[in-house]
Design a protein around this motif. Structure first.
Motif, PDB file in Angstrom:
ATOM      1  N   PRO A 168       0.841  -1.208   0.000  1.00  0.00           N
ATOM      2  CA  PRO A 168       0.000   0.000   0.000  1.00  0.00           C
ATOM      3  C   PRO A 168       0.870   1.249   0.000  1.00  0.00           C
ATOM      4  O   PRO A 168       1.930   1.289   0.624  1.00  0.00           O
ATOM      5  N   LEU A 169       0.405   2.251  -0.706  1.00  0.00           N
ATOM      6  CA  LEU A 169       1.153   3.498  -0.831  1.00  0.00           C
ATOM      7  C   LEU A 169       0.373   4.605  -0.134  1.00  0.00           C
ATOM      8  O   LEU A 169      -0.688   5.020  -0.593  1.00  0.00           O
ATOM      9  N   LEU A 170       0.890   5.055   1.001  1.00  0.00           N
ATOM     10  CA  LEU A 170       0.265   6.141   1.748  1.00  0.00           C
ATOM     11  C   LEU A 170       0.592   7.454   1.052  1.00  0.00           C
ATOM     12  O   LEU A 170       1.765   7.788   0.854  1.00  0.00           O
ATOM     13  N   SER A 210      -3.636   4.342 -12.422  1.00  0.00           N
ATOM     14  CA  SER A 210      -2.392   3.588 -12.574  1.00  0.00           C
ATOM     15  C   SER A 210      -1.819   3.127 -11.237  1.00  0.00           C
ATOM     16  O   SER A 210      -1.105   2.128 -11.184  1.00  0.00           O
ATOM     17  N   VAL A 211      -2.113   3.844 -10.141  1.00  0.00           N
ATOM     18  CA  VAL A 211      -1.613   3.415  -8.830  1.00  0.00           C
ATOM     19  C   VAL A 211      -2.689   2.734  -7.995  1.00  0.00           C
ATOM     20  O   VAL A 211      -2.445   2.388  -6.836  1.00  0.00           O
ATOM     21  N   SER A 212      -3.872   2.537  -8.567  1.00  0.00           N
ATOM     22  CA  SER A 212      -4.916   1.830  -7.831  1.00  0.00           C
ATOM     23  C   SER A 212      -4.486   0.388  -7.597  1.00  0.00           C
ATOM     24  O   SER A 212      -3.742  -0.202  -8.387  1.00  0.00           O
ATOM     25  N   MET A 213      -4.964  -0.191  -6.516  1.00  0.00           N
ATOM     26  CA  MET A 213      -4.610  -1.579  -6.211  1.00  0.00           C
ATOM     27  C   MET A 213      -5.072  -2.506  -7.329  1.00  0.00           C
ATOM     28  O   MET A 213      -4.364  -3.448  -7.703  1.00  0.00           O
ATOM     29  N   ALA A 214      -6.264  -2.225  -7.868  1.00  0.00           N
ATOM     30  CA  ALA A 214      -6.801  -3.087  -8.915  1.00  0.00           C
ATOM     31  C   ALA A 214      -5.885  -3.100 -10.137  1.00  0.00           C
ATOM     32  O   ALA A 214      -5.609  -4.154 -10.714  1.00  0.00           O
ATOM     33  N   MET A 215      -5.404  -1.905 -10.557  1.00  0.00           N
ATOM     34  CA  MET A 215      -4.535  -1.854 -11.730  1.00  0.00           C
ATOM     35  C   MET A 215      -3.187  -2.482 -11.450  1.00  0.00           C
ATOM     36  O   MET A 215      -2.625  -3.211 -12.295  1.00  0.00           O
TER      37      MET A 215
END
Length: 302
Positions: free
Chosen positions: A90-92, A107-112
């Motif tokens: 995860p990116l805070l 592009s930074v979503s977990m799904a992508m």
């Protein structure tokens, strides 16, 4: 190199650092490994005479891409031996809200990032550089060690793979998604199963990453009833534990819940919402992947 030249090189790298970090993170799916890549890239950049570099942004993007690809290939074996589902770190994010940039947010979503994990290392790097950051094919080819026509072919192949797998993505309304998440948590904490089910997509998925190092489901949980009752049960257990608290945050351009026991971060739960319904929960319980959550990051495509 003169002291002035060294200072100028360091300043240019610092200016481009958010962009370079974003490139590395999207290729690796790991903030920790991205930090290592940037550190190594900076040491290499410090040995370069800036007078010999026509375009520092392009040069550094290629340098970081090559280092990220090396790290991605080196870690392939570890991911094959991973226990249970693998999720990106995860990116805070900082208070800077990237949601206005739909391409960056997706592009930074977990799904992508999960979809990008299905690509080969070269496909992933080429897709990221082209589709997210808009680099020319000659720059991309230099970064991945391929000719310009070959880079174009890889991009076409990667684009097809992503389009076949990419989940639907809508523009992010940060405030609305945070409201939905908070409302859901209140309902789940109160055991209101009717309210909980009304806020979940029928095919909602709960995916947990622990690598066997923390308590977590080893397989994804699918379906509103199973997911809803599981979350209510987890919150009931958590309420009975001392020094447990939950904080709201933004991770990967989505609402996230940070679970603490005293001052120790125990888990991050990122929530994906489409058309007002929660479609995915991404539960990070692997302590190795929680280490990078100590600092918020700035991401950018510029």
């Amino acid at each position: 190199m003169s002291d002035a030249g060294t200072a100028a090189s360091a300043q240019r790298f610092t200016e481009l650092r958010p962009l370079l970090f974003t490139i590395a993170y999207e290729i690796l799916g790991s903030a920790t490994e991205s930090d290592d890549v940037l550190q190594d890239s900076y040491l290499r950049w410090a040995e370069v005479d800036p007078c010999t570099v026509r375009d520092a942004k392009s040069y550094l993007a290629q340098l970081v891409t090559r280092q990220a690809l090396n790290a991605l290939r080196a870690g392939a074996r570890r991911r094959e031996e991973y226990v249970g589902p693998w999720l990106p770190e995860p990116l805070l994010l900082t208070e800077q809200d990237p949601s206005d940039d739909v391409v960056l947010a997706e592009s930074v979503s977990m799904a992508m990032l999960v979809v990008l994990e299905t690509l080969s290392p070269d496909e992933r790097a080429v897709f990221v550089l082209r589709e997210v950051f808009g680099f020319d094919y000659d720059e991309i080819g230099a970064a991945v060690g391929k000719s310009t026509p070959a880079a174009r072919q890889v991009a076409h192949r990667a684009r097809g793979h992503v389009q076949a797998r990419r989940p639907r993505f809508t523009a992010v309304d940060r405030a609305e998604n945070e409201r939905i998440t908070a409302e859901f948590m209140i309902a789940a904490a109160g055991g209101d199963i009717t309210k909980v089910l009304s806020m979940l997509s029928p095919d909602v998925v709960w995916t947990a990453d622990s690598n066997g190092k923390a308590t977590a489901a080893r397989r994804p949980i699918v379906g509103a009833d199973k997911v809803g009752r599981s979350i209510i049960g987890l919150l009931r257990i958590g309420a009975g534990q001392p020094d447990v608290r939950v904080e709201m945050a933004t991770c990967n351009s989505a609402p996230a819940l940070l679970l603490y026991t005293a001052d120790r971060l125990e888990g991050v739960f990122t929530v994906e919402i489409i058309d007002g319904l929660i479609t995915n929960f991404y539960a990070m319980r692997n302590p190795d992947k929680l280490a990078a959550l100590t600092a918020a990051r700035e991401i950018t495509r510029n």
